[in-house]
Design an enzyme around this catalytic site. Structure first.
Site, PDB file in Angstrom:
ATOM      1  N   LYS A 122       0.831  -1.212   0.000  1.00 33.43           N
ATOM      2  CA  LYS A 122       0.000   0.000   0.000  1.00 33.43           C
ATOM      3  C   LYS A 122       0.867   1.264   0.000  1.00 33.43           C
ATOM      4  CE  LYS A 122      -4.166  -2.079   0.897  1.00 33.43           C
ATOM      5  NZ  LYS A 122      -3.812  -3.444   0.448  1.00 33.43           N
TER       6      LYS A 122
HETATM    7  C1  LIG Z   1      -4.343  -4.553  -0.161  1.00 32.19           C
HETATM    8  C2  LIG Z   1      -3.517  -5.774  -0.249  1.00 32.19           C
HETATM    9  C3  LIG Z   1      -3.721  -6.757  -1.253  1.00 32.19           C
HETATM   10  C4  LIG Z   1      -4.854  -6.652  -2.264  1.00 32.19           C
HETATM   11  O1  LIG Z   1      -4.638  -5.654  -3.222  1.00 32.19           O
HETATM   12  P1  LIG Z   1      -5.868  -5.083  -4.107  1.00 32.19           P
HETATM   13  O2  LIG Z   1      -5.285  -3.911  -4.818  1.00 32.19           O
HETATM   14  O3  LIG Z   1      -6.944  -4.697  -3.133  1.00 32.19           O
HETATM   15  O4  LIG Z   1      -6.297  -6.173  -5.021  1.00 32.19           O
HETATM   16  C5  LIG Z   1      -2.870  -7.846  -1.289  1.00 32.19           C
HETATM   17  N1  LIG Z   1      -1.886  -8.004  -0.379  1.00 32.19           N
HETATM   18  C6  LIG Z   1      -1.656  -7.105   0.605  1.00 32.19           C
HETATM   19  C7  LIG Z   1      -0.565  -7.354   1.591  1.00 32.19           C
HETATM   20  C8  LIG Z   1      -2.449  -5.957   0.698  1.00 32.19           C
HETATM   21  O5  LIG Z   1      -2.218  -5.078   1.687  1.00 32.19           O
END
Ligand SMILES: *Cc1c(COP(=O)(O)O)cnc(C)c1O
Length: 481
Positions: A122
């Protein structure tokens, strides 16, 4: 100027620029902002030139092509340099913040996207986006208050990105029970200044309802939301697909597959945009856990909302619906807002909608270059073990979803698996799989102890709207001008 429209703008096709789209977040009609058209694909010659860039150069290049001059290039470069600086990515070697590593001598490669301040991918989008917002608001001497609900990674990543920026402040609600001690500590140490943490005596849904109800009140209507549908987040994720590709192939033009551990469809959508911009990706493979909304969708063309999530060892992928998928649907339905509106309305009211209802084949997504697979709890433990035995790497449970799905396939071309979190965040599952604890990067060694020492890191409230409003008013009064 790059132009953006709402996926549901049935009224008049109102066009906004990038800066408006990121400040507003959600479009007024409830749709998602999406580019009117994507830039011309890069030629192989241009890709060859880009393959020699540093990540910050590459990010600035890709982003400026996507944004036009909505943020002047000199400011964009400055924002990028600060977002991906060594202080934020302390383990980066030679400034490569998104390194690729082969697993043993297999055809599988790991793409590490979790080297940022909160050890989850993120950060890759929120670090630049918060700075873009700060720049855009600063031009008008404006301020933006952000309010969000979190049960995991988004909370700390958003706070770490906003911390110390003059034009932004953030207030994050989280359930008092339920987050891991590590996640709670990550948020706790960020409290203070323009960051406020509120622990709600209720579950995540209670937190989300409080956010929704607060912004309904005209007194708080100017508050912005922190969520996964801001177009600025998606467009900030496109460039690491380029970097991952360049680090994996022997020559430009070689086709690879990319496996994306997916929840809200933001990450994989960014990959789709990278492919549309000329990157030779053959298949984008959506990996889910037991919350397999997206796996069902890719396989059958049926988009079915789940009534509740099943808690798993890869919690950031525990979803009942995949919000960003609406942007792909819009494109698949011929960039037609009426049809998109109808499709999303059917999904919202009936909980299920299929391509066949729209005269399209069930395998529409596969034809568009998406494949999918899913993993179980046991699969993830097996994949953590397999990766450790085969290549020596310790991966987190989200990355293990991707590895599981990659291993279910023939892998006749190089396959890049996106690694979205550091194992340190999920020590318990790693211990269960390997009988050892992952080593902690220096910056996290005494995280929980640091958080414990911090007085008043969380303001605890009951799940009550009036109490929350009072707390927000207090924050407003006490904020340094
Ligand atoms: C948010 C997240 C995901 C999923 O990503 P999306 O963009 O919502 O598909 C996968 N792995 C981790 C560690 C995340 O924080």
């Amino acid at each position: 100027m790059a132009e953006f429209v709402s996926t549901r703008d049935v009224g008049g096709g109102e066009v906004v620029n990038y800066t408006q789209a990121i400040v507003e977040g959600l479009a007024p009609d409830g749709g998602l902002y999406t580019p009117v058209e994507l830039p011309e694909p890069f030629s192989w010659q241009e890709l060859g030139y880009m393959s020699k860039m540093t990540y910050t150069q590459l990010f600035t290049q890709v982003k400026s092509v996507l944004l036009g001059d909505d943020i002047p290039p000199i400011h964009l470069a400055d924002i990028t340099n600060r977002a991906f600086c060594t202080e934020n990515f302390p383990e980066a070697v030679n400034c490569n913040v998104v390194p690729v590593e082969q697993i043993g001598d297999t055809n599988l490669y790991l793409h590490d996207l979790s080297g940022g301040p909160t050890a989850a991918f993120k950060d890759m989008a929120l670090q630049p986006l918060a700075r873009e917002l700060d720049y855009v608001l600063g031009v008008d001497s404006a301020m933006l208050e952000l309010l969000g609900a979190t049960s995991g990674d988004t909370g700390s990543a958003a706070e770490a990105a906003v911390k110390g920026l003059g034009a932004l402040s953030i207030c994050m609600l989280s359930p008092k029970e339920g987050m891991s001690p590590f996640q709670r500590a990550q948020m706790g140490i960020l409290s203070g200044g323009n960051v406020t943490n509120i622990a709600v005596q209720g579950d995540f849904d209670a937190c989300q309802d409080l956010v929704k109800d607060t912004v309904q009140d005209p007194e708080f209507a100017t508050i912005g939301a922190v969520n996964s549908i801001n177009i600025g987040r998606i467009l900030s994720q496109v460039s690491y697909y380029f970097s991952g590709y360049f680090q994996t192939v022997d020559g430009i033009g070689e086709q690879i597959d990319i496996v994306v551990p997916s929840g809200n469809f933001g990450n994989v959508l960014a990959g789709h945009i990278a492919r549309s911009m000329g990157l030779p990706i053959r298949n984008l493979i959506v990996a889910t856990n037991e919350n397999d909304v997206l796996h069902e969708l890719v396989q059958t063309g049926v988009y079915r909302k789940r009534s509740r999530t099943k808690p798993t060892s890869s919690p950031s992928m525990d979803i009942t619906k995949a919000s960003n998928y609406e942007r792909l649907v819009y494109q698949l339905l011929g960039n037609n807002p009426e049809r998109t509106h109808h499709y999303m309305h059917q999904f919202a009211t009936k909980g299920v909608v299929s391509f066949e209802d729209y005269g399209m084949p069930a395998d529409t997504l596969q034809r568009a270059g998406f494949l999918s697979g899913m993993s179980t709890e046991q699969d993830r433990l097996d994949s953590i073990r397999w990766t450790h035995e085969t290549g020596g790497q310790i991966i987190d449970p989200h990355t293990a979803d991707a590895i599981t799905v990659a291993r279910q396939r023939p892998c006749d071309v190089k396959t890049l698996c996106l690694s979205t979190a550091r194992p340190v965040k999920f020590e318990y599952t790693i211990f269960e799989a390997l009988g050892i604890r992952p080593s902690r990067p220096d910056r996290f060694t005494d995280l929980e102890a640091q958080a414990d020492k911090k007085e008043g890191a969380f303001i605890t409230i009951p799940p009550n709207l009036d109490v929350l409003k009072r707390v927000i008013r207090d924050i407003r009064i006490n904020r340094p001008q």
